[in-house]
Scaffold this motif. Structure first.
Motif, PDB file in Angstrom:
ATOM      1  N   SER A 117       0.850  -1.187   0.000  1.00  0.00           N
ATOM      2  CA  SER A 117       0.000   0.000   0.000  1.00  0.00           C
ATOM      3  C   SER A 117       0.886   1.237   0.000  1.00  0.00           C
ATOM      4  CB  SER A 117      -0.946  -0.009   1.205  1.00  0.00           C
ATOM      5  OG  SER A 117      -0.226  -0.152   2.418  1.00  0.00           O
ATOM      6  N   THR A 118       0.275   2.398   0.066  1.00  0.00           N
ATOM      7  CA  THR A 118       0.997   3.660  -0.120  1.00  0.00           C
ATOM      8  C   THR A 118       2.242   3.765   0.754  1.00  0.00           C
ATOM      9  OG1 THR A 118      -1.093   4.757  -0.652  1.00  0.00           O
ATOM     10  CG2 THR A 118       0.773   6.172  -0.060  1.00  0.00           C
ATOM     11  N   PHE A 119       2.107   3.473   2.053  1.00  0.00           N
ATOM     12  CA  PHE A 119       3.228   3.651   2.983  1.00  0.00           C
ATOM     13  C   PHE A 119       3.826   2.324   3.464  1.00  0.00           C
ATOM     14  CE2 PHE A 119       0.741   7.614   3.639  1.00  0.00           C
ATOM     15  CZ  PHE A 119       1.721   8.518   3.244  1.00  0.00           C
ATOM     16  N   ALA A 120       3.307   1.209   3.013  1.00  0.00           N
ATOM     17  CA  ALA A 120       3.819  -0.103   3.432  1.00  0.00           C
ATOM     18  C   ALA A 120       4.268  -0.862   2.197  1.00  0.00           C
ATOM     19  CB  ALA A 120       2.761  -0.877   4.203  1.00  0.00           C
ATOM     20  N   GLN A 121       5.468  -0.526   1.715  1.00  0.00           N
ATOM     21  CA  GLN A 121       5.995  -1.077   0.479  1.00  0.00           C
ATOM     22  C   GLN A 121       7.189  -2.005   0.768  1.00  0.00           C
ATOM     23  OE1 GLN A 121       5.073  -0.529  -2.743  1.00  0.00           O
ATOM     24  NE2 GLN A 121       3.408   0.915  -2.327  1.00  0.00           N
ATOM     25  N   PRO A 197      -1.876 -11.228   6.853  1.00  0.00           N
ATOM     26  CA  PRO A 197      -2.653  -9.995   6.702  1.00  0.00           C
ATOM     27  C   PRO A 197      -2.432  -9.066   7.894  1.00  0.00           C
ATOM     28  CG  PRO A 197      -4.003 -11.917   6.223  1.00  0.00           C
ATOM     29  CD  PRO A 197      -2.733 -12.435   6.834  1.00  0.00           C
ATOM     30  N   ALA A 198      -2.140  -7.811   7.603  1.00  0.00           N
ATOM     31  CA  ALA A 198      -1.881  -6.825   8.658  1.00  0.00           C
ATOM     32  C   ALA A 198      -2.504  -5.501   8.247  1.00  0.00           C
ATOM     33  CB  ALA A 198      -0.376  -6.661   8.884  1.00  0.00           C
ATOM     34  N   ARG A 199      -3.073  -4.794   9.223  1.00  0.00           N
ATOM     35  CA  ARG A 199      -3.698  -3.510   8.930  1.00  0.00           C
ATOM     36  C   ARG A 199      -3.281  -2.458   9.952  1.00  0.00           C
ATOM     37  NH1 ARG A 199     -10.040  -5.163  10.138  1.00  0.00           N
ATOM     38  NH2 ARG A 199      -9.961  -5.177  12.428  1.00  0.00           N
ATOM     39  N   TYR A 200      -3.442  -1.211   9.544  1.00  0.00           N
ATOM     40  CA  TYR A 200      -3.037  -0.048  10.323  1.00  0.00           C
ATOM     41  C   TYR A 200      -4.210   0.406  11.183  1.00  0.00           C
ATOM     42  CZ  TYR A 200      -1.004   4.710  10.945  1.00  0.00           C
ATOM     43  OH  TYR A 200      -0.496   5.885  11.438  1.00  0.00           O
ATOM     44  N   VAL A 253      -9.459   1.880  11.009  1.00  0.00           N
ATOM     45  CA  VAL A 253      -8.515   0.886  10.499  1.00  0.00           C
ATOM     46  C   VAL A 253      -8.439   1.016   8.989  1.00  0.00           C
ATOM     47  CG1 VAL A 253      -8.979  -0.704  12.402  1.00  0.00           C
ATOM     48  CG2 VAL A 253     -10.259  -0.941  10.266  1.00  0.00           C
ATOM     49  N   GLY A 254      -7.274   0.651   8.434  1.00  0.00           N
ATOM     50  CA  GLY A 254      -7.091   0.721   6.997  1.00  0.00           C
ATOM     51  C   GLY A 254      -5.805   0.054   6.577  1.00  0.00           C
ATOM     52  N   ARG A 255      -5.460   0.195   5.309  1.00  0.00           N
ATOM     53  CA  ARG A 255      -4.230  -0.422   4.800  1.00  0.00           C
ATOM     54  C   ARG A 255      -3.000   0.247   5.395  1.00  0.00           C
ATOM     55  NH1 ARG A 255      -5.825   0.647  -1.261  1.00  0.00           N
ATOM     56  NH2 ARG A 255      -6.467   2.541  -0.144  1.00  0.00           N
ATOM     57  N   ASP A 256      -3.060   1.561   5.537  1.00  0.00           N
ATOM     58  CA  ASP A 256      -1.983   2.327   6.173  1.00  0.00           C
ATOM     59  C   ASP A 256      -2.530   3.712   6.501  1.00  0.00           C
ATOM     60  OD1 ASP A 256      -1.852   3.859   3.778  1.00  0.00           O
ATOM     61  OD2 ASP A 256      -0.312   2.562   2.942  1.00  0.00           O
ATOM     62  N   TYR A 257      -1.640   4.632   6.861  1.00  0.00           N
ATOM     63  CA  TYR A 257      -2.086   5.965   7.288  1.00  0.00           C
ATOM     64  C   TYR A 257      -2.903   6.677   6.217  1.00  0.00           C
ATOM     65  CZ  TYR A 257      -1.881  10.885   8.655  1.00  0.00           C
ATOM     66  OH  TYR A 257      -2.220  12.177   8.964  1.00  0.00           O
ATOM     67  N   ALA A 258      -2.608   6.420   4.950  1.00  0.00           N
ATOM     68  CA  ALA A 258      -3.321   7.113   3.872  1.00  0.00           C
ATOM     69  C   ALA A 258      -4.826   6.871   3.927  1.00  0.00           C
ATOM     70  CB  ALA A 258      -2.771   6.672   2.513  1.00  0.00           C
ATOM     71  N   ASP A 259      -5.263   5.748   4.512  1.00  0.00           N
ATOM     72  CA  ASP A 259      -6.694   5.440   4.612  1.00  0.00           C
ATOM     73  C   ASP A 259      -7.361   6.079   5.812  1.00  0.00           C
ATOM     74  OD1 ASP A 259      -6.725   3.881   2.338  1.00  0.00           O
ATOM     75  OD2 ASP A 259      -6.475   1.987   3.404  1.00  0.00           O
ATOM     76  N   VAL A 260      -6.594   6.469   6.837  1.00  0.00           N
ATOM     77  CA  VAL A 260      -7.217   6.817   8.123  1.00  0.00           C
ATOM     78  C   VAL A 260      -6.690   8.099   8.773  1.00  0.00           C
ATOM     79  CG1 VAL A 260      -7.794   4.417   8.636  1.00  0.00           C
ATOM     80  CG2 VAL A 260      -5.585   5.315   9.359  1.00  0.00           C
ATOM     81  N   PRO A 261      -6.289   9.126   8.038  1.00  0.00           N
ATOM     82  CA  PRO A 261      -5.834  10.334   8.725  1.00  0.00           C
ATOM     83  C   PRO A 261      -6.966  10.950   9.546  1.00  0.00           C
ATOM     84  CG  PRO A 261      -6.220  10.813   6.414  1.00  0.00           C
ATOM     85  CD  PRO A 261      -6.339   9.318   6.575  1.00  0.00           C
ATOM     86  N   PRO A 262      -6.688  11.451  10.748  1.00  0.00           N
ATOM     87  CA  PRO A 262      -7.751  12.073  11.547  1.00  0.00           C
ATOM     88  C   PRO A 262      -8.441  13.223  10.814  1.00  0.00           C
ATOM     89  CG  PRO A 262      -5.817  11.674  12.902  1.00  0.00           C
ATOM     90  CD  PRO A 262      -5.402  11.396  11.485  1.00  0.00           C
ATOM     91  N   THR A 263      -7.667  14.003  10.048  1.00  0.00           N
ATOM     92  CA  THR A 263      -8.243  15.069   9.230  1.00  0.00           C
ATOM     93  C   THR A 263      -7.640  15.002   7.842  1.00  0.00           C
ATOM     94  OG1 THR A 263      -6.558  16.668   9.966  1.00  0.00           O
ATOM     95  CG2 THR A 263      -8.648  16.617  11.176  1.00  0.00           C
ATOM     96  N   HIS A 264      -8.472  15.272   6.852  1.00  0.00           N
ATOM     97  CA  HIS A 264      -8.007  15.260   5.467  1.00  0.00           C
ATOM     98  C   HIS A 264      -8.875  16.231   4.679  1.00  0.00           C
ATOM     99  CE1 HIS A 264      -6.330  13.812   1.710  1.00  0.00           C
ATOM    100  NE2 HIS A 264      -7.564  13.590   1.239  1.00  0.00           N
ATOM    101  N   GLY A 265      -8.252  17.243   4.085  1.00  0.00           N
ATOM    102  CA  GLY A 265      -9.052  18.213   3.362  1.00  0.00           C
ATOM    103  C   GLY A 265      -8.219  19.205   2.583  1.00  0.00           C
ATOM    104  N   VAL A 266      -8.910  20.177   2.018  1.00  0.00           N
ATOM    105  CA  VAL A 266      -8.272  21.228   1.227  1.00  0.00           C
ATOM    106  C   VAL A 266      -8.915  22.561   1.580  1.00  0.00           C
ATOM    107  CG1 VAL A 266      -7.709  19.692  -0.695  1.00  0.00           C
ATOM    108  CG2 VAL A 266      -9.905  20.883  -0.687  1.00  0.00           C
TER     109      VAL A 266
END
Length: 327
Positions: A117-121, A197-200, A253-266
């Protein structure tokens, strides 16, 4: 201690006013397994209407849009969570545990938690670390996972702000230091590489007076969950060399941090922004009243009061012209 009251404050401050903010948050604790979220509220300033949905991982997501000029955005999430006793995790599993794990994977839908995944390569640095730590299929899956949890704890030094939220794991591996996010990503990538299988997991860690955790108590925390036969998902905290028991409060929970940031926006505008985050977790043996208000820490008081004040009135062009004419 079975009940936790959590307050999570986030402030974005902009050097110049922005004209719109669009935001998603994942701060609502999950209700599953041994954990139950009894109440949750999200306060946003400037005031706006907040919507919610569940993502495909089953996480609660709140989202909102704030149109109009503003110099800061303040988000305060408050939760009350009940934790029930978990089953004891044994030291090892049955001799056929690897076969049982493969059969469990074959029958279920765990592909996302096995693939990079994005951060788990599986980078060259990670594969080299796997050789160094002897992360291979041996003994049984639980023994490998327990040992790896301890090895990562010993391999990395916990250094706040030594990496960024978007830092690749190679940076932490080469420097032998990082934060909880780096520890979790490294462990996840190592386990997936051998077919576990492992998840963040993103959430909070309650820190009592007798706990010697390395992670920062005023921030969110991250750890790992691993799928094991007969035990389902088992939580491990490589930052502190712990099994994730009742002190760990799960929000997403998600694949890595990219799936679960506490805040995400623009935001709409061209300016510099400053982020401030503070977390407060209180524990109790009995459920506090659902309408109980947590005391606001001293360093939050001014911030919250300013956030709740109505915006300053904008001066129109007509008023400016009238003022110039009177001079």
């Amino acid at each position: 201690m079975n009940f936790y009251s959590i307050r999570h404050l986030t402030r974005f401050r902009y050097k110049q006013a922005v004209s719109e903010s669009i935001m998603e948050t994942r701060m609502h604790p999950r209700s599953d397994y041994n954990q139950h979220c009894l109440s949750f509220s999200l306060s946003v300033s400037p005031r706006c209407r907040v919507f919610s949905y569940r993502d495909h991982h089953g996480n609660h997501v709140q989202h909102f849009d704030i149109p109009g000029d503003h110099h800061q955005l303040v988000i305060v999430a408050e939760s009350l969570v009940e934790q029930q006793a978990q089953i004891d995790i044994p030291a090892f599993l049955a001799p056929d545990a690897w076969g049982a794990l493969d059969a469990l994977i074959h029958m279920g839908d765990y592909g996302e938690m096995l693939l990079p995944s994005t951060f788990a390569q599986p980078t060259p640095s990670l594969l080299e670390l796997a050789k160094k730590l002897n992360v291979v299929r041996r003994d049984d899956p639980l023994m490998v996972v327990r040992e790896l949890n301890r090895q990562i704890f010993e391999y990395f030094e916990y250094v706040p702000r030594s990496t960024r939220v978007d830092s690749p794991i190679d940076e932490a591996i080469s420097n032998h230091q990082g934060v909880c996010q780096d520890f979790a990503h490294t462990m996840i990538a190592l386990l997936r590489n051998i077919g576990i299988p492992a998840r963040y997991v993103s959430g909070y860690l309650y820190r009592g007076s007798g706990d010697n955790d390395r992670s920062t108590p005023e921030a969110t925390h991250a750890w790992v969950e691993v799928l094991l036969p007969h035990l389902n998902w088992v939580g491990l905290d490589p930052t502190n060399d712990l099994l994730a028991y009742n002190r760990h409060i799960r929000t997403a929970v998600g694949r890595d941090y990219a799936d679960v940031p506490p805040t995400h926006g623009v935001f709409r505008g061209k300016t510099e922004s400053e982020l401030y985050v503070a977390v407060q977790v209180e524990a109790s043996n009995e459920a506090p009243p659902l309408d109980r208000k947590l005391p606001i820490p001293d360093d939050w008081t001014v911030l919250v009061e300013r956030a709740q004040q109505p915006p300053e009135r904008m001066i129109s062009n007509l008023e400016i012209q009238q003022m110039q004419q009177q001079q």
